[in-house]
Enzyme design. Structure first.
Site, short mmCIF file in Angstrom:
data_model
loop_
_atom_site.label_atom_id
_atom_site.label_comp_id
_atom_site.label_asym_id
_atom_site.label_seq_id
_atom_site.Cartn_x
_atom_site.Cartn_y
_atom_site.Cartn_z
CE LYS A 66 -2.49 1.76 5.56
NZ LYS A 66 -2.56 1.16 4.22
CB SER A 87 -0.97 0.00 1.18
OG SER A 87 -0.26 0.16 2.37
#
Ligand SMILES: Nc1ncnc2c1ncn2[C@@H]1O[C@H](COP(=O)(O)OP(=O)(O)OP(=O)(O)O)[C@@H](O)[C@H]1O
Ligand SMILES: [Mg+2]
Length: 835
Positions: free
Chosen positions: A735, A692
Site C-alpha cells: 500500500k 481496511s
C-alpha cells in the site's frame, strides 16, 4: 458307291461257304473288322504288290494282322489265320513310293492255304458266317448293356466322338454292333484278334461287353488317380506357396536379428546405468517379457517405451555444487538488483543445506505481484548452486494425472510432469520451480494438490510414486521452489510445507536501477544493439516507468524497453550501423505513443466527499478513490462499486460513526433524516472487499456532511470500529509503495501497523509523511483540518444507542489469519481489491 455291285461275289448265297483266292495284306498293329473303313499306309514292297494285284482284279483283299508288328518280312506262321475280307475303296500312290489305301472290311475270313506266289502272299480264304445265337433275350440284354456302357466309355475315354454313341444306337444287327464297338474301343492287338475270332455273335457281344467294362473300370481308376494326383499337386502347390510366404515372413523377421540386437542393447544399457534396486529388477523383468513378444506388436512398443523411460531417468546422476557460499552470493547479485531479504534468505537456506548435506529444509515459496522476479530468482538459485533448472507451470492444472502420470494400461500413457521434467533435467538434483501454485485447481479428475503434497513433503518424497513409472523415484535431492501471486488460494496443507518469502514490488528508484543495470542491457542484446547504437537517459526510463507502466513488478517496463529497442533496431537496419540513438524523455512518445498514465494525477485535487484509500491486490498495492454524495431523501444509504459484504459492513460502520459523532462535528442531530448518502468506489466494475477502507469511507462521508474538502495529496488505510477506534490492516508495504508511486505526500495508517514499516524501503519512508492514528478523530484532523475535542471527552457508553453491527473481528495481516478466515477473504479474481 456304284461299284459295290462288283463285290457280289462276297454275297452269301444260301449260306453256302464261299472260298476266295485273293491277295493277302499283312497288317501291323491293327485288326480290321467287318463293317470298318480304315485308311492304311503301306510301305512294304510285298504289300504294295498285293494291293496292285488286287486292283487289277476285283479289288478284293484279305487283311490279317501280323502276330508281331516288328517283323518286316513275315512268314505264314507270323500271320494270324482269321482276318477280314475287304475291298479297296481308294488307292493313292505317294511321291515317296508308299501307298495310302482306304479299305473296307466286309466279312470274316479264314486262310485255308497259301498259294505259292513270288511277289506277295496269295491265299485261299474261306468266308465265315456269323453264328447267330438262339437266345434272343440274352442278345437283347447284351445289346442294351453295350449301348449303355459305350456311352459311359465314350464319355470317359474322350477319344471316341460322342456322335458314335448315336451311330451305335442305330445299329440293328448285333453282329455289326459287336464289331463296330470292338473296333472303337482301345484294346490290345491280341484281344482284338480274339474278338475277331469269335464267330458266335452272342459270345462276341459278351466278350466285347466284358472288355469294354474292363476298360471302363481302368479308365475310372485312371480318372480317380488323375483326380488324386491333381489334388496332390494342388496340395503340393499350396505347400510351396505357404512355404514361400513363410520365407517372406521370416525375411521380414530378419528384423528378428535386429530385435535380438535391440534386446542386447537394452541389456547393455541396464548394465551400464546405475538404477535403484527396484528399478533394476523391473527393467530386467520387462526385458524378459519383451523377448517373448512379437517385435512389431503394439504391446512390445509399450514395453519398449517403458523400459526406455526407466533407463533414461537420472537415478544417480547429479550435478556437484562447486560454488562456495560467497560465489553463490555473487551470482545472485549478478542476476537481480535489490531483493535484499530474498537473497539473504536464500543464502541462509543454502548455508544450512551445505552443513546438513541433505535437502530436508522447508520448500521456499516466493509470493508477490507479477513481474517482480519470482521465477527469475528461482532460475538464479539454480545457477548459484550449479543445478539444472526446470519449471512446471501449475496454472490451470486440474488433473492429478498431470502430476502423477497415467497407468501404463492406458493407451499413450506417459509419466506425470514431475518425472518428465526430472528426466529432462538429466540430474536428480535440479532446482524444480513449481510456478503459480496459487492457480492450481481441482475437479472431478482428482486433486493435483494432493499429489503435490507428496512431492513437496521431505518425509515422503524420497519414494515418489508415479503411476506410469510404477517404481519409486527419489525426489529428496530435488530443490523445489514454488511461486505464487497470492497465498490465499494455496491449499492450507500445501502452505504448511512451504516457507513464504515475500517479494513486494519495487519503488521507482529500484525500478530505475533494475532498468539501467539489467533490463536495458538484456533487451539491447536480444535485439542486436550495442552501446554505440542506443542510450537511454534516466529521464527516459523514469518517463516510461511513470507514464507507461503502473505495476508492482517490472515486466511491462521490460516490455516497453523491448519495444523501443525493436524500433531502434529497425531504424539502424535501414539507415546503417553507425547511427547512435539517444533516447530521452521527450523521445519516448515517438516510440511508445501517448502516455498511458498521467503521473501525479491524484495530486492537488482537494474535493468534498472524495477520499483516497489504499487497497491491496494480488498485483500489488493500489490507490482507491472513495466518493460520497448527499442528496435529499429519507436517510437511505446507497453503496455502489461492487463492494463485498465485509466492505459494505465497513461502510455502514463508518456512517454509524459519523452519525454518532454528529454533535461533535457541529451537525444537526437529525441531519441524516432527510438526506440519502451514496458511497461509490470506482472503478465500478472491479469487485472490492475487506475492512481496511473504513477510515477512508468515514472521512469521505464526514467531508460530504460537513462540506469540507479532503486533502488531495493524502491517502489512508485502516479499519474503523463504531466508536472510531482504528484497527490495523494487512499489506502495508504494498500500500505504501502504491502511495509513493501515486505521488501521495501524506499517508495515514493505524498505529498498530507501525512495526510493519521495517519492511518498507527507506526511500519510500523518506518520501512519505506517515501519520500514525488510533482514533478516527485524529484522521479527520489531518484530512479535513478539523479540530475536535480531546477523545477522552467522548463517553463511549453514553453515546447514542446504536445496535452493534458485527463488522469484523480483530484484524491481523492476512498471512496470520486462519485458513477459514482467509477463505472468507478469498480473492479469486485477479482484479479484486482488498481494502
Ligand atoms: N530485481 C530484479 N533485477 C533484475 N531483473 C528483474 C528483477 N526483478 C524482475 N526482473 C526481471 O523482470 C522480468 C519478470 O520477472 P519474472 O518473470 O521472474 O516475474 P514473476 O515474479 O515470476 O512474475 P509472475 O508472477 O507473473 O510469474 C524478468 O525478466 C526478470 O529478469
Ligand atoms: Mg513467474
Amino acid at each position: 458307291m456304284g461299284n459295290r455291285d462288283m463285290f457280289d461275289f462276297l454275297k452269301n448265297k444260301d449260306n453256302e461257304r464261299t472260298t476266295l483266292t485273293i491277295p493277302l495284306l499283312p497288317l501291323r498293329d491293327v485288326v480290321v473288322f467287318p463293317h470298318m473303313i480304315v485308311p492304311l499306309f503301306v510301305g512294304r514292297e510285298k504289300s504294295i504288290a498285293a494291293l496292285e494285284s488286287a486292283m487289277k482284279s476285283e479289288k478284293g483283299i484279305f487283311m490279317v494282322a501280323q502276330k508281331s508288328a516288328q517283323k518286316d518280312e513275315p512268314t505264314e506262321n507270323d500271320i494270324y489265320k482269321v482276318g477280314a475280307i475287304g475291298v479297296i475303296i481308294q488307292l493313292l500312290r505317294l511321291p515317296d513310293g508308299t501307298v495310302k489305301v482306304l479299305v473296307e472290311g466286309k466279312k470274316r475270313g479264314i486262310i485255308k492255304e497259301y498259294i505259292p506266289n513270288e511277289d506277295f502272299f496269295m491265299v485261299s480264304v474261306e468266308e465265315i458266317q456269323d453264328l447267330d445265337d438262339k437266345n434272343q433275350i440274352k442278345s437283347e440284354a447284351l445289346i442294351r448293356n453295350i449301348r449303355e456302357s459305350f456311352e459311359t466309355y465314350a464319355k470317359l475315354s474322350k477319344k471316341v466322338h460322342m456322335e458314335m454313341v448315336n451311330t451305335i444306337a442305330s445299329i440293328d444287327s448285333s453282329s455289326k454292333l459287336a464289331d463296330v464297338v470292338a473296333s472303337h474301343i482301345s484294346l490290345k492287338l491280341e484281344e482284338k484278334q480274339k474278338l475277331l475270332e469269335i464267330f458266335n455273335v452272342n459270345d462276341r457281344l459278351e466278350a466285347v461287353y466284358e472288355l469294354m467294362l474292363g476298360e471302363i473300370e481302368i479308365m475310372e481308376v485312371e480318372e480317380k488317380i488323375k483326380r488324386r494326383v491333381k489334388k496332390q499337386m494342388e496340395k503340393t502347390q499350396k505347400d510351396y506357396y505357404l512355404n514361400e510366404q513363410m520365407r517372406a515372413i521370416q525375411k521380414e523377421m530378419g528384423e528378428k536379428d535386429e530385435f535380438r540386437n535391440e534386446i542386447a542393447e537394452l541389456e547393455k544399457r541396464l548394465k551400464q546405468k546405475k538404477l535403484s534396486e527396484e528399478a533394476y529388477k523391473k527393467v530386467k523383468h520387462e526385458i524378459k517379457k519383451l523377448q517373448m513378444m512379437a517385435p512389431m506388436s503394439a504391446e512390445a512398443t509399450v514395453v519398449r517405451n517403458y523400459i526406455d523411460w526407466l533407463l533414461d531417468m537420472p537415478w544417480s546422476d547429479k550435478t556437484e555444487n562447486k560454488h562456495s557460499l560467497k560465489e553463490s552470493e555473487t551470482i545472485l547479485e549478478e542476476d537481480h538488483y535489490g531483493l535484499k531479504q530474498v537473497k539473504e534468505r536464500i543464502l541462509e537456506y543454502l548455508a544450512v543445506q551445505s552443513l546438513v548435506k541433505k535437502n530436508k529444509g522447508p520448500i521456499l515459496c516466493f509470493v508477490g505481484p507479477p513481474g517482480v522476479g519470482k521465477t527469475s530468482v528461482a532460475k538464479s538459485v539454480a545457477r548459484a548452486t550449479n543445478r539444472k533448472f526446470v519449471r512446471l507451470s501449475l496454472g490451470g492444472v486440474r488433473d492429478e494425472a498431470e502430476i502423477r502420470g497415467h497407468r501404463r494400461t492406458y493407451i499413450g500413457a506417459l509419466p506425470g510432469k514431475i518425472i518428465q521434467l526430472v528426466k529432462k533435467a538429466g540430474s536428480n538434483n535440479p532446482v524444480f520451480c513449481l510456478d503459480e501454485v496459487d492457480k492450481l485447481s481441482s475437479d472431478f479428475r482428482g486433486d493435483p494438490s494432493a499429489a503435490l503434497l507428496e512431492v513437496l513433503d521431505p518425509e515422503q518424497n524420497n519414494a515418489f510414486n508415479d503411476n506410469y513409472l510404477e517404481v519409486d523415484y527419489d525426489l529428496s535431492d530435488v530443490m523445489f521452489i514454488t511461486t505464487a501471486n497470492i497465498l490465499q488460494t494455496i491449499p492450507a496443507a500445501l502452505q504448511d510445507r512451504m516457507e513464504v518469502i515475500r517479494l513486494a514490488g519495487y519503488t521507482e528508484p529500484e525500478k530505475l536501477s533494475i532498468a539501467k543495470k539489467f533490463l536495458v542491457g538484456k533487451e539491447m542484446e536480444a535485439n542486436g544493439l550495442t552501446k554505440d547504437n542506443i542510450f537511454f537517459t534516466d529521464g527516459a526510463l523514469l518517463a516510461i516507468i511513470r507514464q507507461y507502466t503502473r505495476e508492482a513488478g517490472v515486466r511491462n517496463l521490460e516490455r516497453e524497453i523491448a519495444s523501443i529497442c525493436r524500433k531502434v533496431a529497425k531504424k539502424i537496419a535501414t539507415n546503417g550501423t553507425n547511427n547512435h540513438i539517444r533516447i530521452n524523455s521527450k523521445a519516448i512518445p515517438k516510440y511508445l505513443g501517448v502516455p498511458k498514465f498521467r503521473h501525479g494525477e491524484i495530486e492537488g485535487r482537494d474535493e468534498i466527499g472524495l477520499c483516497i484509500g489504499l487497497a491491496w491486490t494480488e498485483v500489488g498495492g493500489e490507490l482507491l478513490a472513495i466518493e460520497s454524495s448527499l442528496m435529499k431523501g429519507t436517510g437511505k444509504m446507497v453503496m455502489t462499486g461492487k463492494l463485498g459484504d465485509v466492505m459494505q459492513e465497513s461502510v455502514q460502520a463508518a456512517l454509524t460513526y459519523v452519525r454518532a459523532r454528529a454533535e461533535k462535528f457541529g451537525l444537526d442531530l437529525n441531519f441524516y433524516k432527510e438526506t440519502d448518502v451514496h458511497v461509490h468506489v470506482p472503478e465500478g466494475a472491479i469487485p472490492k472487499d475487506g475492512p481496511s477502507a473504513g477510515i477512508a469511507v468515514a472521512t469521505s462521508i464526514a467531508s460530504a456532511f460537513m462540506k469540507k474538502t479532503v486533502r488531495g495529496d493524502l491517502a489512508m488505510t485502516g479499519e474503523i470500529t463504531l466508536r472510531g477506534r482504528i484497527l490495523p490492516i494487512g499489506g502495508l508495504k504494498e500500500k505504501l509503495l502504491a502511495a509513493h508511486r501515486g505521488n501521495i505526500k501524506t499517508v495515514i495508517i493505524p498505529k498498530d501497523n507501525e512495526k510493519d514499516l521495517a519492511d518498507v524501503p527507506a526511500n519510500v519512508l523518506k518520501a512519505l509523511d506517515i501519520v500514525f492514528v488510533e482514533h478516527m478523530d485524529e484522521v479527520l484532523k489531518v484530512a479535513l483540518g478539523l479540530d475536535l475535542k480531546e477523545r477522552e471527552e467522548f463517553d463511549e457508553e453514553a453515546s447514542i444507542h446504536i445496535p452493534s453491527i458485527p463488522v469484523s473481528g480483530a484484524v491481523r495481516p492476512l498471512e496470520n489469519c486462519s485458513v477459514k478466515e482467509r477463505q472468507s477473504y478469498l480473492l479469486l479474481d485477479n482484479n479484486k481489491y482488498s481494502c
